[in-house]
Design an enzyme around this catalytic site. Sequence first.
Site, mmCIF file in Angstrom:
data_model
loop_
_atom_site.group_PDB
_atom_site.id
_atom_site.type_symbol
_atom_site.label_atom_id
_atom_site.label_comp_id
_atom_site.label_asym_id
_atom_site.label_seq_id
_atom_site.Cartn_x
_atom_site.Cartn_y
_atom_site.Cartn_z
ATOM 1 N N LYS A 13 0.815 -1.212 0.000
ATOM 2 C CA LYS A 13 0.000 0.000 0.000
ATOM 3 C C LYS A 13 0.856 1.272 0.000
ATOM 4 C CE LYS A 13 -2.607 -0.038 3.541
ATOM 5 N NZ LYS A 13 -2.753 1.182 4.355
ATOM 6 N N ARG A 88 -10.337 2.336 9.418
ATOM 7 C CA ARG A 88 -10.038 0.920 9.633
ATOM 8 C C ARG A 88 -11.191 0.194 10.306
ATOM 9 N NH1 ARG A 88 -3.864 1.155 11.144
ATOM 10 N NH2 ARG A 88 -3.051 1.186 9.041
ATOM 11 N N ARG A 127 11.410 -9.326 4.159
ATOM 12 C CA ARG A 127 11.869 -7.950 4.322
ATOM 13 C C ARG A 127 12.945 -7.895 5.406
ATOM 14 N NH1 ARG A 127 6.899 -3.756 4.584
ATOM 15 N NH2 ARG A 127 6.911 -4.343 6.771
ATOM 16 N N ARG A 160 12.422 -7.488 11.405
ATOM 17 C CA ARG A 160 11.632 -6.806 12.432
ATOM 18 C C ARG A 160 10.673 -7.803 13.083
ATOM 19 N NH1 ARG A 160 8.500 -1.836 10.504
ATOM 20 N NH2 ARG A 160 7.299 -3.530 9.623
ATOM 21 N N ARG A 171 -1.501 -10.246 12.625
ATOM 22 C CA ARG A 171 -1.861 -8.928 12.073
ATOM 23 C C ARG A 171 -2.899 -9.078 10.959
ATOM 24 N NH1 ARG A 171 3.612 -6.649 10.128
ATOM 25 N NH2 ARG A 171 2.480 -4.803 9.492
#
Length: 224
Positions: A13, A88, A127, A160, A171
Site C-alpha cells: 500500500k 479501519r 523484508r 523486524r 496482524r
Amino acid sequence: MRIILFGSPGVGKGTQAKILSTHLNIPHISTGDILRIAVKEQTPLGIKAQEAMNNGELVSDDIMIGIIKDTLESDKCRNGFILDGFPRTQVQAQAIDDLFAEMNIHNFYVITLQANEKEIINRLSNRRACKVCKNIFSLDDIKKLDKCPACNAENSFYLRSDDKEEVIKHRLEVFKKETQPVLKHYEAKKKVIYIDAVGSVEEVTKRILIALKEIAPDKITISV
Ligand SMILES: [Zn+2]
C-alpha cells in the site's frame, strides 16, 4: 481525484500510494504521518493527541478525524488526495462519511489492494530493516551486500519482530476482522475498486491506473 487506499499489511500500500501520488499529482495522506506532524507542530489537536499517547491511550477517532479534516481542508489537498490508514473500522468509516458530507465530497474511490495470505507472509518475511536508518529492503536486494545501500552501516540488517510469520498471521487476522465491515460499508455505496496486488510494483500500479481510467477517463491523462 480522491482516493481511500485500502489493503492489508504487506500488500504494498505505502509503495503504491507514493507512486500514485506522483502519477496523479495528489498528496499521499498517511494518517500515521499527519498525526506525527500535528504533534510536532503542536496544533490544538496535536496537543490532545500527544496527551492521549503520553497517557498510554490510543488517539481517539474524534481527534484523528479532526486531524484528517485539517489536512483535507488544507491547500495541498484542493485537487484531491490519497488517504491511507483510515478508516479501519466501521465507526471510522461512518465518521469519514460525515466528514466528506460536511466537506461536500461525494466523488471518491476506495481502492483495495488484494493478495492472498501466503503471498503476503512471503513478502513480509522477506523484508529486512536497517537498524541504523530504519529503511526496509527486500532480502533479494541486499543478500549479497554487507553494507546498507541507504546509510552505509555495516551488518545492520535485521528481521523486524512485526515481520515474523506468527506476528504477520496475527496482524492479518486482526485486519480481516476489523476491516471486512468497512469494505461492506463501501461496497454498499458502490465505491470499491478491487485490485490484484500480486505481481511487480509496476504491474500493480498499471492495474490501478487502468481501473481508474475506466471510471474517470477525464482525470487520468497519462497513458497506461
Ligand atoms: Zn541503513
